[in-house]
Design a protein around this motif. Sequence first.
Motif, mmCIF file in Angstrom:
data_model
loop_
_atom_site.group_PDB
_atom_site.id
_atom_site.type_symbol
_atom_site.label_atom_id
_atom_site.label_comp_id
_atom_site.label_asym_id
_atom_site.label_seq_id
_atom_site.Cartn_x
_atom_site.Cartn_y
_atom_site.Cartn_z
ATOM 1 N N UNK A 33 -7.428 -5.098 -2.075
ATOM 2 C CA UNK A 33 -7.910 -5.378 -0.502
ATOM 3 C C UNK A 33 -6.673 -5.951 0.207
ATOM 4 N N UNK A 34 -6.538 -5.826 1.527
ATOM 5 C CA UNK A 34 -5.381 -6.418 2.129
ATOM 6 C C UNK A 34 -6.039 -7.133 3.479
ATOM 7 N N UNK A 35 -5.665 -8.102 3.805
ATOM 8 C CA UNK A 35 -5.982 -8.881 5.076
ATOM 9 C C UNK A 35 -5.121 -8.621 6.242
ATOM 10 N N UNK A 36 -5.269 -8.139 7.262
ATOM 11 C CA UNK A 36 -4.404 -7.650 8.313
ATOM 12 C C UNK A 36 -4.812 -8.443 9.614
ATOM 13 N N UNK A 37 -3.553 -8.831 10.502
ATOM 14 C CA UNK A 37 -3.913 -9.318 11.874
ATOM 15 C C UNK A 37 -3.422 -8.228 12.790
ATOM 16 N N UNK A 38 -4.272 -8.157 13.864
ATOM 17 C CA UNK A 38 -3.746 -7.417 15.052
ATOM 18 C C UNK A 38 -3.014 -8.284 15.896
ATOM 19 N N UNK A 39 -1.808 -8.048 16.079
ATOM 20 C CA UNK A 39 -0.882 -8.996 16.997
ATOM 21 C C UNK A 39 -0.166 -8.061 17.877
ATOM 22 N N UNK A 40 0.495 -8.821 18.964
ATOM 23 C CA UNK A 40 1.210 -8.004 20.095
ATOM 24 C C UNK A 40 2.295 -7.241 19.316
ATOM 25 N N UNK A 41 2.906 -7.852 18.087
ATOM 26 C CA UNK A 41 3.999 -6.993 17.602
ATOM 27 C C UNK A 41 3.578 -6.055 16.534
ATOM 28 N N UNK A 42 2.202 -5.760 16.399
ATOM 29 C CA UNK A 42 1.976 -4.600 15.398
ATOM 30 C C UNK A 42 0.947 -5.209 14.457
ATOM 31 N N UNK A 43 0.687 -4.549 13.484
ATOM 32 C CA UNK A 43 -0.211 -4.757 12.450
ATOM 33 C C UNK A 43 0.487 -5.691 11.551
ATOM 34 N N UNK A 44 0.178 -6.987 11.084
ATOM 35 C CA UNK A 44 0.620 -7.828 10.431
ATOM 36 C C UNK A 44 -0.098 -8.074 8.942
ATOM 37 N N UNK A 45 0.558 -7.872 7.785
ATOM 38 C CA UNK A 45 -0.008 -7.873 6.645
ATOM 39 C C UNK A 45 -0.077 -9.688 6.275
ATOM 40 N N UNK A 46 -1.185 -10.096 6.094
ATOM 41 C CA UNK A 46 -1.209 -11.499 5.864
ATOM 42 C C UNK A 46 -1.267 -11.819 4.412
ATOM 43 N N UNK A 47 -2.099 -10.982 3.674
ATOM 44 C CA UNK A 47 -2.390 -11.215 2.316
ATOM 45 C C UNK A 47 -3.269 -9.890 1.454
ATOM 46 N N UNK A 48 -2.463 -9.870 0.260
ATOM 47 C CA UNK A 48 -3.024 -8.794 -0.589
ATOM 48 C C UNK A 48 -3.741 -9.333 -1.868
ATOM 49 N N UNK A 49 -4.637 -8.546 -2.242
ATOM 50 C CA UNK A 49 -5.264 -8.946 -3.637
ATOM 51 C C UNK A 49 -5.673 -7.430 -4.333
ATOM 52 N N UNK A 50 -5.718 -7.573 -5.829
ATOM 53 C CA UNK A 50 -6.187 -6.673 -6.430
ATOM 54 C C UNK A 50 -7.024 -7.235 -7.776
ATOM 55 N N UNK A 51 -8.007 -6.383 -8.025
ATOM 56 C CA UNK A 51 -8.866 -6.927 -9.394
ATOM 57 C C UNK A 51 -8.278 -6.620 -10.783
ATOM 58 N N UNK A 52 -7.129 -6.286 -10.796
ATOM 59 C CA UNK A 52 -6.465 -5.940 -12.167
ATOM 60 C C UNK A 52 -5.242 -5.402 -11.940
ATOM 61 N N UNK A 53 -4.610 -4.912 -12.984
ATOM 62 C CA UNK A 53 -3.412 -4.261 -12.898
ATOM 63 C C UNK A 53 -3.372 -2.740 -13.649
ATOM 64 N N UNK A 54 -2.439 -2.030 -13.507
ATOM 65 C CA UNK A 54 -2.374 -0.770 -14.246
ATOM 66 C C UNK A 54 -1.654 0.034 -13.247
ATOM 67 N N UNK A 55 -1.872 1.395 -13.517
ATOM 68 C CA UNK A 55 -0.866 2.660 -13.022
ATOM 69 C C UNK A 55 -0.583 2.354 -11.666
ATOM 70 N N UNK A 56 0.675 2.003 -11.150
ATOM 71 C CA UNK A 56 1.422 1.825 -9.884
ATOM 72 C C UNK A 56 0.470 0.658 -8.958
ATOM 73 N N UNK A 57 -0.174 -0.200 -9.791
ATOM 74 C CA UNK A 57 -0.727 -1.156 -8.603
ATOM 75 C C UNK A 57 -0.633 -2.627 -9.446
ATOM 76 N N UNK A 58 0.523 -2.878 -10.148
ATOM 77 C CA UNK A 58 0.819 -4.123 -10.717
ATOM 78 C C UNK A 58 1.162 -5.195 -9.594
#
Length: 124
Positions: A33-58
């Motif tokens: 999951x990624x939390x994004x904000x819609x701002x006048x400057x564009x799409x701003x990524x505020x936080x990311x989270x993942x339920x585990x790790x593995x192939x290309x998602x550490x």
Amino acid sequence: MSLCLASAGVVKALALASFTLAWSHSVEKTAWQEDWRVTPDGLELAQARVKGSGAGMEPPPEARLVDGWFQWQPQRAPLSRLVLANSGAAGEWRVCGDGQCRTLSEIFGHDIGVATITMSVCNE
């Protein structure tokens, strides 16, 4: 501010100032999951989270385990657009906002299949 989703010449506008983009990793089948904000400057990524790790998602070294999710705050400039591709191997992207999550097919009103979706701030 509104979020615009475009695919195959069709544009859908969602009245969201912020949203969560959710999906499952195509190989590991792990929730991301990624939390994004819609701002006048564009799409701003505020936080990311993942339920585990593995192939290309550490998770990065600064990630912290909170309630079963590795969470971190990416440091990057806002994006003018975000392009999503659906491989069809792991289910659909979901956009969550205002207490509900919808697949891109639900938002567009038809099965989007492996279509490319472009997300951006709507020009109002």
